[in-house]
Design a protein around this motif. Structure first.
Motif, PDB file in Angstrom:
ATOM      1  N   VAL A  87     -12.172   9.015  -5.178  1.00  0.00           N
ATOM      2  CA  VAL A  87     -13.630   8.898  -5.204  1.00  0.00           C
ATOM      3  C   VAL A  87     -14.012   7.426  -5.105  1.00  0.00           C
ATOM      4  O   VAL A  87     -13.485   6.587  -5.831  1.00  0.00           O
ATOM      5  CB  VAL A  87     -14.204   9.490  -6.509  1.00  0.00           C
ATOM      6  CG1 VAL A  87     -15.713   9.312  -6.558  1.00  0.00           C
ATOM      7  CG2 VAL A  87     -13.832  10.954  -6.634  1.00  0.00           C
ATOM      8  N   LEU A  88     -14.934   7.131  -4.201  1.00  0.00           N
ATOM      9  CA  LEU A  88     -15.528   5.795  -4.098  1.00  0.00           C
ATOM     10  C   LEU A  88     -16.948   5.865  -4.654  1.00  0.00           C
ATOM     11  O   LEU A  88     -17.765   6.655  -4.186  1.00  0.00           O
ATOM     12  CB  LEU A  88     -15.592   5.338  -2.638  1.00  0.00           C
ATOM     13  CG  LEU A  88     -14.255   5.086  -1.956  1.00  0.00           C
ATOM     14  CD1 LEU A  88     -14.467   4.851  -0.468  1.00  0.00           C
ATOM     15  CD2 LEU A  88     -13.553   3.913  -2.579  1.00  0.00           C
ATOM     16  N   ARG A  89     -17.220   5.045  -5.635  1.00  0.00           N
ATOM     17  CA  ARG A  89     -18.558   4.969  -6.217  1.00  0.00           C
ATOM     18  C   ARG A  89     -19.488   4.237  -5.235  1.00  0.00           C
ATOM     19  O   ARG A  89     -19.025   3.572  -4.317  1.00  0.00           O
ATOM     20  CB  ARG A  89     -18.501   4.251  -7.551  1.00  0.00           C
ATOM     21  CG  ARG A  89     -17.698   5.030  -8.574  1.00  0.00           C
ATOM     22  CD  ARG A  89     -17.791   4.415  -9.954  1.00  0.00           C
ATOM     23  NE  ARG A  89     -17.355   5.378 -10.950  1.00  0.00           N
ATOM     24  CZ  ARG A  89     -18.105   6.350 -11.456  1.00  0.00           C
ATOM     25  NH1 ARG A  89     -19.340   6.481 -11.081  1.00  0.00           N
ATOM     26  NH2 ARG A  89     -17.627   7.180 -12.352  1.00  0.00           N
ATOM     27  N   PRO A  90     -20.795   4.373  -5.405  1.00  0.00           N
ATOM     28  CA  PRO A  90     -21.730   3.762  -4.456  1.00  0.00           C
ATOM     29  C   PRO A  90     -21.496   2.275  -4.203  1.00  0.00           C
ATOM     30  O   PRO A  90     -21.594   1.824  -3.052  1.00  0.00           O
ATOM     31  CB  PRO A  90     -23.095   4.012  -5.101  1.00  0.00           C
ATOM     32  CG  PRO A  90     -22.907   5.297  -5.852  1.00  0.00           C
ATOM     33  CD  PRO A  90     -21.499   5.206  -6.404  1.00  0.00           C
ATOM     34  N   GLU A  91     -21.145   1.506  -5.225  1.00  0.00           N
ATOM     35  CA  GLU A  91     -20.902   0.073  -5.003  1.00  0.00           C
ATOM     36  C   GLU A  91     -19.642  -0.152  -4.167  1.00  0.00           C
ATOM     37  O   GLU A  91     -19.563  -1.098  -3.378  1.00  0.00           O
ATOM     38  CB  GLU A  91     -20.839  -0.695  -6.332  1.00  0.00           C
ATOM     39  CG  GLU A  91     -19.758  -0.260  -7.285  1.00  0.00           C
ATOM     40  CD  GLU A  91     -20.118   0.927  -8.185  1.00  0.00           C
ATOM     41  OE1 GLU A  91     -19.296   1.213  -9.083  1.00  0.00           O
ATOM     42  OE2 GLU A  91     -21.170   1.573  -8.010  1.00  0.00           O
ATOM     43  N   GLN A  92     -18.643   0.727  -4.294  1.00  0.00           N
ATOM     44  CA  GLN A  92     -17.449   0.626  -3.457  1.00  0.00           C
ATOM     45  C   GLN A  92     -17.754   1.044  -2.022  1.00  0.00           C
ATOM     46  O   GLN A  92     -17.226   0.466  -1.078  1.00  0.00           O
ATOM     47  CB  GLN A  92     -16.328   1.493  -4.034  1.00  0.00           C
ATOM     48  CG  GLN A  92     -15.805   1.005  -5.360  1.00  0.00           C
ATOM     49  CD  GLN A  92     -14.851   2.012  -5.978  1.00  0.00           C
ATOM     50  OE1 GLN A  92     -15.227   3.167  -6.211  1.00  0.00           O
ATOM     51  NE2 GLN A  92     -13.630   1.571  -6.227  1.00  0.00           N
ATOM     52  N   VAL A  93     -18.611   2.052  -1.878  1.00  0.00           N
ATOM     53  CA  VAL A  93     -19.040   2.484  -0.545  1.00  0.00           C
ATOM     54  C   VAL A  93     -19.746   1.329   0.165  1.00  0.00           C
ATOM     55  O   VAL A  93     -19.479   1.042   1.332  1.00  0.00           O
ATOM     56  CB  VAL A  93     -19.953   3.728  -0.638  1.00  0.00           C
ATOM     57  CG1 VAL A  93     -20.596   4.039   0.699  1.00  0.00           C
ATOM     58  CG2 VAL A  93     -19.163   4.917  -1.158  1.00  0.00           C
ATOM     59  N   ALA A  94     -20.625   0.646  -0.548  1.00  0.00           N
ATOM     60  CA  ALA A  94     -21.342  -0.492   0.035  1.00  0.00           C
ATOM     61  C   ALA A  94     -20.366  -1.595   0.441  1.00  0.00           C
ATOM     62  O   ALA A  94     -20.493  -2.186   1.524  1.00  0.00           O
ATOM     63  CB  ALA A  94     -22.381  -1.027  -0.947  1.00  0.00           C
ATOM     64  N   ALA A  95     -19.372  -1.874  -0.395  1.00  0.00           N
ATOM     65  CA  ALA A  95     -18.377  -2.906  -0.072  1.00  0.00           C
ATOM     66  C   ALA A  95     -17.546  -2.497   1.136  1.00  0.00           C
ATOM     67  O   ALA A  95     -17.259  -3.324   2.021  1.00  0.00           O
ATOM     68  CB  ALA A  95     -17.476  -3.169  -1.280  1.00  0.00           C
ATOM     69  N   ALA A  96     -17.165  -1.224   1.198  1.00  0.00           N
ATOM     70  CA  ALA A  96     -16.393  -0.732   2.342  1.00  0.00           C
ATOM     71  C   ALA A  96     -17.207  -0.850   3.621  1.00  0.00           C
ATOM     72  O   ALA A  96     -16.700  -1.292   4.661  1.00  0.00           O
ATOM     73  CB  ALA A  96     -15.969   0.716   2.104  1.00  0.00           C
ATOM     74  N   PHE A  97     -18.476  -0.460   3.561  1.00  0.00           N
ATOM     75  CA  PHE A  97     -19.317  -0.565   4.749  1.00  0.00           C
ATOM     76  C   PHE A  97     -19.467  -2.019   5.192  1.00  0.00           C
ATOM     77  O   PHE A  97     -19.346  -2.321   6.377  1.00  0.00           O
ATOM     78  CB  PHE A  97     -20.703   0.047   4.531  1.00  0.00           C
ATOM     79  CG  PHE A  97     -21.652  -0.342   5.624  1.00  0.00           C
ATOM     80  CD1 PHE A  97     -21.401   0.035   6.932  1.00  0.00           C
ATOM     81  CD2 PHE A  97     -22.742  -1.145   5.363  1.00  0.00           C
ATOM     82  CE1 PHE A  97     -22.253  -0.361   7.960  1.00  0.00           C
ATOM     83  CE2 PHE A  97     -23.593  -1.544   6.376  1.00  0.00           C
ATOM     84  CZ  PHE A  97     -23.341  -1.154   7.683  1.00  0.00           C
ATOM     85  N   THR A  98     -19.710  -2.910   4.261  1.00  0.00           N
ATOM     86  CA  THR A  98     -19.867  -4.324   4.614  1.00  0.00           C
ATOM     87  C   THR A  98     -18.614  -4.835   5.311  1.00  0.00           C
ATOM     88  O   THR A  98     -18.696  -5.535   6.324  1.00  0.00           O
ATOM     89  CB  THR A  98     -20.179  -5.165   3.364  1.00  0.00           C
ATOM     90  OG1 THR A  98     -21.415  -4.694   2.819  1.00  0.00           O
ATOM     91  CG2 THR A  98     -20.298  -6.640   3.690  1.00  0.00           C
TER      92      THR A  98
END
Length: 164
Positions: A87-98
């Motif tokens: 599971v990726l939390r929203p802040e990890q999702v944002a970092a992955a997208f960046t």
């Protein structure tokens, strides 16, 4: 090398209120009718045979020591240690997208040509590494970038599952 790899967007708070089993039930396990509906809604993404190659292209490059490079494909865990769901939390999702947004994905694949060819050979995949393979990996990385863009914009979490 017949592994499918799936990503499923969920509202960010779902990771706090759902059990691991409940989260797991929300992620596709195969490319069935439910999968097609989720993809059409932008809530799921799946790849065939390229996840490990995508991971190598993102992480085996000394140009990108950013820890976020490990997030998009295997959720930050090495492929063999991650289990079948992460599971990726929203802040990890944002970092992955960046990270994905700021990376020249085609160039990363070209730079790792030898590493990727070796991995395809180790896996016994047919055909051997070629421009066709490279194009598939770049395509799947771009699809993943776009998937994470939508998830990050919505503040979503992402559940990652490998289906063998």
């Amino acid at each position: 090398m017949s592994v499918d790899h799936f990503w499923r967007r969920l509202p960010g708070q779902a990771v706090d209120v759902c059990s691991p089993e409940e989260l797991g039930e929300l992620v596709p396990r195969s490319r069935d009718v439910g999968y097609d509906r989720l993809v059409a809604a932008g809530l799921a993404l799946g790849v065939r045979q390229t996840a490990v190659l995508m991971e190598l292209a993102l992480t085996e490059n000394g140009l990108h020591p950013d820890p976020a490079a490990r997030l998009p494909v295997y959720g930050g865990a090495p492929p063999e240690a991650g289990g079948d769901m992460l599971v990726l939390r929203p802040e990890q999702v944002a970092a992955a997208f960046t990270f994905l947004r700021d990376s020249a994905l085609g160039e990363l694949v070209r730079q790792q040509d030898t590493v990727l060819a070796r991995r395809v050979a180790q896996l016994g995949a047919e055909p051997p590494w070629s421009e066709t393979w490279a194009s598939r990996v770049v395509h799947d990385l771009r699809e993943l970038r776009d998937f994470f863009a939508g998830a990050a914009a919505a503040g979503d979490a992402v559940v990652v599952r490998e289906s063998k």
